[in-house]
Design a protein around this motif. Structure first.
Motif, PDB file in Angstrom:
ATOM      1  N   THR A   1      13.437   2.630   2.940  1.00 26.07           N
ATOM      2  CA  THR A   1      12.072   3.012   2.548  1.00 26.07           C
ATOM      3  C   THR A   1      12.082   4.264   1.676  1.00 26.07           C
ATOM      4  O   THR A   1      11.236   4.415   0.789  1.00 26.07           O
ATOM      5  CB  THR A   1      11.164   3.250   3.773  1.00 26.07           C
TER       6      THR A   1
ATOM      7  N   LYS B   1       6.544  -0.899  -2.592  1.00 20.21           N
ATOM      8  CA  LYS B   1       5.741  -1.651  -1.624  1.00 20.21           C
ATOM      9  C   LYS B   1       6.491  -2.745  -0.898  1.00 20.21           C
ATOM     10  O   LYS B   1       5.987  -3.298   0.079  1.00 20.21           O
ATOM     11  CB  LYS B   1       4.513  -2.251  -2.317  1.00 20.21           C
TER      12      LYS B   1
ATOM     13  N   GLU C   1       2.740   2.447   4.962  1.00 25.96           N
ATOM     14  CA  GLU C   1       2.886   3.883   5.134  1.00 25.96           C
ATOM     15  C   GLU C   1       2.794   4.258   6.605  1.00 25.96           C
ATOM     16  O   GLU C   1       2.094   3.624   7.391  1.00 25.96           O
ATOM     17  CB  GLU C   1       1.803   4.624   4.333  1.00 25.96           C
ATOM     18  N   ASN C   2       3.485   5.321   6.971  1.00 30.47           N
ATOM     19  CA  ASN C   2       3.491   5.783   8.347  1.00 30.47           C
ATOM     20  C   ASN C   2       2.196   6.528   8.676  1.00 30.47           C
ATOM     21  O   ASN C   2       1.501   7.010   7.775  1.00 30.47           O
ATOM     22  CB  ASN C   2       4.689   6.710   8.575  1.00 30.47           C
TER      23      ASN C   2
ATOM     24  N   GLU D   1      10.740   4.605  -2.059  1.00 29.10           N
ATOM     25  CA  GLU D   1       9.791   5.678  -2.366  1.00 29.10           C
ATOM     26  C   GLU D   1      10.197   6.433  -3.627  1.00 29.10           C
ATOM     27  O   GLU D   1       9.352   6.828  -4.438  1.00 29.10           O
ATOM     28  CB  GLU D   1       9.723   6.634  -1.177  1.00 29.10           C
TER      29      GLU D   1
ATOM     30  N   ARG E   1       7.343   3.176   6.372  1.00 27.63           N
ATOM     31  CA  ARG E   1       7.963   4.254   5.595  1.00 27.63           C
ATOM     32  C   ARG E   1       8.347   5.449   6.474  1.00 27.63           C
ATOM     33  O   ARG E   1       7.565   5.919   7.287  1.00 27.63           O
ATOM     34  CB  ARG E   1       6.992   4.720   4.514  1.00 27.63           C
TER      35      ARG E   1
END
Length: 276
Positions: A150, A162, A197-198, A154, A225
């Motif tokens: 991830t 994505k 996303e986290n 990023e 992520r």
């Protein structure tokens, strides 16, 4: 570990043991029998979850109390607790709930609660795999290979981060073609795993995981992520197999990146005498 029979959403008739287990359930009782199976019953969810988590700990997937596993057997769901050392967990630590009784996600009804501890924050995400994909098992790991993938994505910038994609690698064949589809992916096919996303609280990931399921209907996993990955399958055997295959691919992908090798490549199909 022996392979459990494949299960559909609700179509498979429960066997005799399941029927007896249902008859013994009390809505107001402790139902301790649901987490005290015979030791030799290795396929019982209450025995399988601690055994699996102990193995996952040796792989670094559930260290520091993170990660977990949940198994659905017909209408019943066994869930590992939150905030416990997964390699030391026992069957008596597990929570049990009924899918049919979960009408209000904010007020879950449990058929069994251990004397201490709290249910995993992963519970609503596990339930999404069970109710939206008919899964029989869902595994959540904090694999550092998953996290690194991830981070690599990023670093590629917005809109390029994505989904994880890889093809022309043998281990891709370990994944099914999608929910209610027959067969597995081919060596040349592209495996796609969405990334969400986290969030500060794990249960808040649920809506984003469900959105990823809608956008990628054929996926059996979702990366989070800077956090880890959720993997599900029709049964324990399939979920475990795909989780192991995926971790292999994540590690390979990180090492390929270090060598400057692309994850997506064009490899000509070899023509064999079989014609395949």
């Amino acid at each position: 570990m022996s392979k459990r029979p494949e299960a559909s959403l609700d179509s498979q008739m429960p066997d005799a043991d399941q029927k007896r287990r249902r008859l013994d359930i009390s809505e107001n009782g402790d139902n301790a029998h649901l987490v005290t199976p015979e030791p030799h019953d290795h396929d019982h969810p209450a025995n399988l979850i601690p055994a699996l988590c102990a193995k996952f700990w040796t792989l670094g997937w559930v260290t520091g109390t993170g990660g977990g596993c949940s198994i659905r057997d017909d209408d019943l769901v066994w869930v590992a607790p939150s905030g416990v050392q997964k390699e030391l967990m026992t069957s008596s630590d597990l929570f049990v709930l009924s899918v049919a009784q979960q009408t209000d996600p904010k007020n879950r009804v449990y058929l069994h609660k251990p004397p201490a501890g709290r249910p995993s924050q992963c519970t609503p995400l596990f339930m999404a795999a069970f109710t939206k994909r008919g899964a029989g098992c869902c595994i959540h790991t904090h694999s550092h290979w998953a996290v690194l993938v991830t981070l690599i994505l990023e670093s590629q910038g917005p809109e390029k981060d994505k989904a994880f994609e890889i093809n022309n690698i043998e281990q891709v064949k370990g994944f099914g073609r999608g929910h209610q589809k027959q067969g597995n992916l081919d060596y040349h096919d592209t495996l796609r795993i969405p990334v969400i996303e986290n969030t500060s609280h794990e249960e808040d990931l649920t809506e984003f995981l469900e959105e990823a399921m809608e956008k990628y209907p054929d996926t059996y996993a979702v990366l989070v992520r800077r956090h880890g990955v959720y993997v599900w399958g029709d049964n324990v055997h399939k979920a475990k197999t795909m989780c192991e295959s995926l971790d292999y691919l994540f590690q390979l992908a990180v090492e390929m990146k270090q060598l400057g090798l692309p994850w997506i490549s064009n490899v000509s199909k070899v023509v064999t005498s079989s014609g395949r």
